[in-house]
Scaffold this active site. Sequence first.
Site, mmCIF file in Angstrom:
data_model
loop_
_atom_site.group_PDB
_atom_site.id
_atom_site.type_symbol
_atom_site.label_atom_id
_atom_site.label_comp_id
_atom_site.label_asym_id
_atom_site.label_seq_id
_atom_site.Cartn_x
_atom_site.Cartn_y
_atom_site.Cartn_z
ATOM 1 N N SER A 96 -46.164 20.478 22.316
ATOM 2 C CA SER A 96 -46.630 20.405 20.936
ATOM 3 C C SER A 96 -47.732 21.445 20.690
ATOM 4 O O SER A 96 -47.539 22.622 20.952
ATOM 5 C CB SER A 96 -47.093 18.974 20.629
ATOM 6 O OG SER A 96 -47.314 18.779 19.255
ATOM 7 N N ASP A 218 -36.565 15.513 15.814
ATOM 8 C CA ASP A 218 -38.012 15.467 16.030
ATOM 9 C C ASP A 218 -38.693 15.405 14.665
ATOM 10 O O ASP A 218 -38.548 16.322 13.856
ATOM 11 C CB ASP A 218 -38.452 16.713 16.807
ATOM 12 C CG ASP A 218 -39.940 16.744 17.130
ATOM 13 O OD1 ASP A 218 -40.724 16.060 16.452
ATOM 14 O OD2 ASP A 218 -40.322 17.484 18.064
ATOM 15 N N HIS A 247 -40.741 13.340 19.284
ATOM 16 C CA HIS A 247 -41.650 14.462 19.527
ATOM 17 C C HIS A 247 -42.263 14.427 20.928
ATOM 18 O O HIS A 247 -42.892 15.390 21.349
ATOM 19 C CB HIS A 247 -42.765 14.443 18.463
ATOM 20 C CG HIS A 247 -43.614 15.668 18.462
ATOM 21 N ND1 HIS A 247 -43.100 16.937 18.263
ATOM 22 C CD2 HIS A 247 -44.956 15.832 18.649
ATOM 23 C CE1 HIS A 247 -44.081 17.821 18.323
ATOM 24 N NE2 HIS A 247 -45.213 17.182 18.556
#
Length: 271
Positions: A96, A218, A247
């Site tokens: 991320s 996601d 995610h």
Amino acid sequence: MGIVEEAHNLRVVGEGKRGVIVLAHGFGTDQSVWKHLVPHLVADYRVVLFDTMGAGPTNPDYFDFSRYATLEGYALDLLAILEELGIASCIYVGHSVSAVIGVLASISRPDLFSKLVLLSASPRYLNDVDYYGGFEQEELDELFEAMRSNYKAWCSGFAPLCVGGDLESVSVQEFSRTLFNIRPDIALSVAQTIFQSDVRTLLPLVLVPCHIVQSTKDLAVPVVVSEYLHKHLGGDSIVEVMPSEGHLPQLSSPDIVTPVLLRHIQHDIAF
């Protein structure tokens, strides 16, 4: 123990001779998010684990709101960690926002990174002309307001949406726990920095090989974003879209994600 080690809860595990791997977690988690991957690495690599500043296990007194108002502050932290440990080259696995943090660090010090494995990465979360990031500004404003008004309630609602699972699943409960461990004002500041960031113009400067790994579904990062990264990164890159959802697939779908990450760690891009 030095200040960098203490501040980031730095850990080095494994005695492997195949090199150094640095694992960097995303927003709302901490280094425990890698618990399914680490056992597969320690025989072959030295593995560096740390908590990004502001994560629940870090000391909130160390969180400098002005330093971390941009992602560059986190990139400087990463370079300081590598310097502290005397690491001359590593394979960097970033999840991320930490994927983008690795990208930024690699621009200033490409010599420190042999490759970047970018899991669930996005250069910009906001939609723009000719760009689909997944969010409109009004949606983000609502998210920030929900965090401000009742952080605990926001955590309970955001966790299952982000992970992709019901409230009873172990991975949702785990993410809820690490999310709730963050001091609310710090969580809001970090979320604003991440969701309002835009590093698209810097992507051509990234020359380190990048392995882009993405879930099919996601909430935070649409699949088209991985293709955008692939197209605009300055060096060699490859994309793999996994049949996972959410995610945080390394937490919610380790049976799918662990073999994929290991393959990208162990093998370079082939042409």
